[in-house]
Structure formats: structure tokens, C-alpha cells
Write an enzyme that holds these catalytic residues in place. Structure first.
Site, PDB file in Angstrom:
ATOM      1  N   PRO A 177      -0.439   6.328   6.082  1.00 52.82           N
ATOM      2  CA  PRO A 177       0.652   5.351   5.989  1.00 52.82           C
ATOM      3  C   PRO A 177       1.788   5.882   5.116  1.00 52.82           C
ATOM      4  O   PRO A 177       1.556   6.454   4.056  1.00 52.82           O
ATOM      5  CB  PRO A 177      -0.034   4.142   5.335  1.00 52.82           C
ATOM      6  CG  PRO A 177      -1.477   4.291   5.678  1.00 52.82           C
ATOM      7  CD  PRO A 177      -1.727   5.767   5.683  1.00 52.82           C
ATOM      8  N   GLU A 178       3.005   5.721   5.600  1.00 57.74           N
ATOM      9  CA  GLU A 178       4.186   6.140   4.852  1.00 57.74           C
ATOM     10  C   GLU A 178       4.925   4.890   4.385  1.00 57.74           C
ATOM     11  O   GLU A 178       4.404   3.777   4.465  1.00 57.74           O
ATOM     12  CB  GLU A 178       5.030   7.067   5.715  1.00 57.74           C
ATOM     13  CG  GLU A 178       4.270   8.317   6.150  1.00 57.74           C
ATOM     14  CD  GLU A 178       5.078   9.272   7.017  1.00 57.74           C
ATOM     15  OE1 GLU A 178       6.318   9.315   6.867  1.00 57.74           O
ATOM     16  OE2 GLU A 178       4.476   9.981   7.849  1.00 57.74           O
TER      17      GLU A 178
ATOM     18  N   LYS B  59       4.838   5.515  -1.313  1.00 58.09           N
ATOM     19  CA  LYS B  59       3.591   5.161  -0.650  1.00 58.09           C
ATOM     20  C   LYS B  59       2.641   4.385  -1.561  1.00 58.09           C
ATOM     21  O   LYS B  59       1.510   4.103  -1.175  1.00 58.09           O
ATOM     22  CB  LYS B  59       2.895   6.433  -0.152  1.00 58.09           C
ATOM     23  CG  LYS B  59       3.744   7.263   0.799  1.00 58.09           C
ATOM     24  CD  LYS B  59       3.050   8.576   1.148  1.00 58.09           C
ATOM     25  CE  LYS B  59       3.972   9.502   1.923  1.00 58.09           C
ATOM     26  NZ  LYS B  59       3.325  10.796   2.228  1.00 58.09           N
TER      27      LYS B  59
ATOM     28  N   HIS C 123     -16.912  -0.344   6.507  1.00 55.91           N
ATOM     29  CA  HIS C 123     -16.192   0.464   5.524  1.00 55.91           C
ATOM     30  C   HIS C 123     -15.513  -0.393   4.450  1.00 55.91           C
ATOM     31  O   HIS C 123     -14.516   0.030   3.847  1.00 55.91           O
ATOM     32  CB  HIS C 123     -15.154   1.371   6.193  1.00 55.91           C
ATOM     33  CG  HIS C 123     -15.694   2.172   7.339  1.00 55.91           C
ATOM     34  ND1 HIS C 123     -16.736   3.071   7.199  1.00 55.91           N
ATOM     35  CD2 HIS C 123     -15.357   2.189   8.658  1.00 55.91           C
ATOM     36  CE1 HIS C 123     -17.010   3.616   8.366  1.00 55.91           C
ATOM     37  NE2 HIS C 123     -16.199   3.101   9.276  1.00 55.91           N
TER      38      HIS C 123
ATOM     39  N   ARG D  43     -12.186   6.612   5.480  1.00 54.22           N
ATOM     40  CA  ARG D  43     -12.296   7.993   4.995  1.00 54.22           C
ATOM     41  C   ARG D  43     -12.389   8.096   3.477  1.00 54.22           C
ATOM     42  O   ARG D  43     -12.559   9.195   2.944  1.00 54.22           O
ATOM     43  CB  ARG D  43     -11.106   8.803   5.516  1.00 54.22           C
ATOM     44  CG  ARG D  43     -11.087   8.869   7.048  1.00 54.22           C
ATOM     45  CD  ARG D  43      -9.850   9.567   7.570  1.00 54.22           C
ATOM     46  NE  ARG D  43      -9.816   9.562   9.037  1.00 54.22           N
ATOM     47  CZ  ARG D  43      -8.788   9.943   9.769  1.00 54.22           C
ATOM     48  NH1 ARG D  43      -7.676  10.369   9.175  1.00 54.22           N
ATOM     49  NH2 ARG D  43      -8.833   9.909  11.086  1.00 54.22           N
TER      50      ARG D  43
ATOM     51  N   ARG E  24      16.019  23.430  -5.642  1.00 55.20           N
ATOM     52  CA  ARG E  24      14.618  23.636  -5.288  1.00 55.20           C
ATOM     53  C   ARG E  24      14.394  24.895  -4.444  1.00 55.20           C
ATOM     54  O   ARG E  24      13.364  25.519  -4.522  1.00 55.20           O
ATOM     55  CB  ARG E  24      14.082  22.400  -4.560  1.00 55.20           C
ATOM     56  CG  ARG E  24      12.581  22.376  -4.370  1.00 55.20           C
ATOM     57  CD  ARG E  24      11.839  22.483  -5.693  1.00 55.20           C
ATOM     58  NE  ARG E  24      12.210  21.494  -6.661  1.00 55.20           N
ATOM     59  CZ  ARG E  24      11.539  20.360  -6.881  1.00 55.20           C
ATOM     60  NH1 ARG E  24      10.489  20.068  -6.147  1.00 55.20           N
ATOM     61  NH2 ARG E  24      11.934  19.530  -7.823  1.00 55.20           N
TER      62      ARG E  24
ATOM     63  N   ARG F 272      -0.454  21.297   9.186  1.00 54.10           N
ATOM     64  CA  ARG F 272      -0.189  20.140  10.024  1.00 54.10           C
ATOM     65  C   ARG F 272       0.713  20.569  11.176  1.00 54.10           C
ATOM     66  O   ARG F 272       0.694  21.715  11.574  1.00 54.10           O
ATOM     67  CB  ARG F 272       0.440  19.012   9.190  1.00 54.10           C
ATOM     68  CG  ARG F 272      -0.533  18.366   8.216  1.00 54.10           C
ATOM     69  CD  ARG F 272       0.121  17.270   7.407  1.00 54.10           C
ATOM     70  NE  ARG F 272       0.930  17.798   6.313  1.00 54.10           N
ATOM     71  CZ  ARG F 272       1.542  17.032   5.433  1.00 54.10           C
ATOM     72  NH1 ARG F 272       1.465  15.704   5.517  1.00 54.10           N
ATOM     73  NH2 ARG F 272       2.254  17.571   4.463  1.00 54.10           N
TER      74      ARG F 272
END
EC number: 3.2.2.23
Length: 312
Positions: free
Chosen positions: A2-3, A61, A104, A128, A185, A295
Site C-alpha cells: 500500500p502506498e 505510508k 491471519h 505476510r 542526491r 522489482r
């Protein structure tokens, strides 16, 4: 994972159903769910009991429920909060206490009082077990500036996330400061968007979507970005996240739901993420997939040309 939009959907649900209620008791059914609470499950449950829930807050988040002590004088600011991170599969679900237990189920928090005064409990379900809950001290929020903390917890942030940057939907987000940090950066622009110390709340999905909207390749070196390009990325992130928020976020499977167990629908509107070999909605070119930080990264080879100099 989830973002920002998905976590904000959960925060709004908690605001509706939990604000104003008092914790009657809580049960930790799996110790890993409170592993970041250093004093352990018994202390976690003990510190929640009898505390009143103030309006939930969020940064990136993370979300938290400021906790008031009924013995505090009126106008006293909260000193602690229930801090939550949903991880890969965490869910915060509200409902009647006698409903069937979910698979869960990790933590159950029973409430008294509140809207309608009907019994209600809050359940942390996490397949998880990468998410976590903890009771954390609240400290002044450096991002919010010099404003004095308010009795509802405004101007305070949980100490474990004090280093997290403002997210693009916050009033406190400073686009000029973000641009200066990007230039210093010296990394790829997508890596920068995923760096929660630069800008919080953006994950793999919305980074790809924002960069598609901004027409920038994910490996574009940040030190080469103009101020206008950086502003375009921020605006794209704000736009795509606001659009996702309006339809409940992005749900690829049953692991992300709101507090009522309902899925979001933004997956149907994604322009880049997960659309490998499908036509770009702007130019028709097949969307490409690249490996990125173990990813995937999705982009249009025409609208988002690979830079001659790239930072991976």
C-alpha cells in the site's frame, strides 16, 4: 505494498469509525505484529487500555492514532500514538466484535463509546506479517514548522518516523526544497521518488505512473533535472495519487482493502505500471518493463526515452 492513497483511504475510514472511542482492551495474537514495540505485547496492550482515540493522522505510508488519557486536563496535547505501517499485506478492519475471525488476524482492539455508541473492534490482519503496530511517543513535527502542537495532536509526529519527509499531498510539502535535494542526491529520478527521506508515500506503482505522466525515464539523473521538470514530476505524483484516492486506491488482489474490507479500483486506470507490451495510451507504443531494484519499472520507450546518461 500500500502506498499513500491506500493508506489515506484507511486513515479516513478510521477517522469515521474510531475517532472519539476509547480502547477497552486489546489482544496481541501474533507477537511479530508488535515486534517494533520494544517492551513487548503485554506492554503494548497495557498502554492502549483506557486511552481515547483522537483523529488519525498520516505521513506517507505511515498512519497513527493519537491517544488521549481520560485523566488529562482539557486542552492537554497527547503524548503517545498507536503507529501503524501496513507493510506488504496489512489490513486495518473495523466491524462488530462478534463477527467471524479473519484468517491471519494478528491484533484485535476493542472500543467503547464513540459514534452511535455501538460496540466496535479494530483488527490488524496481515498475511505476510511485514506490517507492524506500536505505541510510540509523539514529538514536535519539524516538517510542520514552528506552530505549537495542538490538543488534537496537530503538529506532533511519532518519534520513530520523525525523519520521514513530507508527502506530496501535505500542505507542508516544499517543492523548492525537494528540487534542491534532488540535485544534491545524484541518483536516478525513480530512486529519488522512492527515498522516503526526500519525499514520502511514493512507491513503485505511483512512481511509474508519475514519471509516465511527466514524460521522464526512471533512470534520468536527478542532477540533470531542471526546476520545471522536477515540478512536473511532483505535480504528476499529486495528480495520480489524488485520482487514485478518489476511487479507493489500487487493489491488485485481496491484500489491500479499506477498513470495511472493500477493494479500490484505480488499477483499471493505470497508464504504465503492470502494462508490459500493452499500447501506451498516448502514442500506442508497447509499454516496456525493465528490472529495477529487484522489482519492475514500466515506461513508454517513445514518450519516456532512455537518457544518454543514466543512473540506475
Amino acid at each position: 505494498m500500500p502506498e499513500l492513497p491506500e493508506v489515506e483511504v484507511v486513515r479516513r475510514g478510521l477517522d469515521r469509525w474510531a475517532t472519539g472511542r476509547t480502547v477497552e482492551k486489546s489482544e496481541v495474537l501474533h507477537p511479530r505484529a508488535v515486534r517494533r514495540h520494544a517492551a513487548g505485547p503485554a506492554d503494548f496492550a497495557g498502554r492502549l487500555a483506557g486511552r481515547a482515540v483522537l483523529p488519525p493522522r498520516r505521513r506517507g505510508k505511515y498512519l497513527w492514532l493519537p491517544l488521549a488519557d481520560p485523566a488529562d486536563d482539557a486542552g492537554a496535547r497527547p503524548s503517545e500514538a498507536l503507529l501503524a505501517h501496513l507493510g506488504m499485506s496489512g489490513q486495518l478492519l473495523v466491524g462488530e466484535p462478534d463477527r467471524e475471525a479473519q484468517k491471519h488476524l494478528r491484533v484485535r482492539i476493542a472500543f467503547t463509546g464513540g459514534p452511535g455508541a455501538d460496540p466496535l473492534d479494530l483488527r490488524f490482519v496481515d498475511q505476510r506479517t511485514f506490517g507492524h503496530l506500536m505505541v510510540a511517543d509523539l514529538v514536535p513535527d519539524a516538517v510542520a514548522g514552528a506552530a505549537a502542537p495542538a490538543p488534537d495532536g496537530t503538529g506532533l509526529v511519532p518519534a520513530p518516523i520523525v525523519h520521514i519527509a513530507a508527502d506530496p499531498l501535505e500542505d507542508a510539502f516544499d517543492g523548492d526544497a525537494f528540487y534542491r535535494a534532488l540535485r544534491r542526491r545524484k541518483t536516478g529520478v525513480k530512486r529519488a521518488l522512492l527515498d522516503q527521506s526526500l519525499i514520502s508515500g511514493v512507491g513503485n506503482i505511483y512512481a511509474d505512473e508519475a514519471l509516465w505522466r511527466a514524460r521522464l525515464h526512471w533512470a534520468r539523473p536527478t542532477e540533470t533535472l531542471t526546476r520545471a521538470e522536477a515540478a512536473r514530476v511532483v505535480q504528476a505524483a499529486q495528480d495520480v495519487m489524488s485520482a487514485a484516492l478518489a476511487v479507493g486506491g489500487t487493489s491488485f488482489d485481496s491484500l489491500y482493502v479499506n477498513v470495511n474490507g472493500e477493494s479500490g479500483y484505480f488499477e483499471r486506470s493505470l497508464d504504465a505500471y503492470g502494462r508490459r507490451d500493452e499500447p501506451c495510451r498516448r502514442c500506442g507504443s508497447p509499454i516496456r518493463r525493465d528490472e529495477f531494484m529487484n522489482r519492475s519499472s514500466y515506461s513508454c520507450p517513445v514518450c519516456q526515452p532512455r537518457p544518454r546518461r543514466a543512473r540506475y
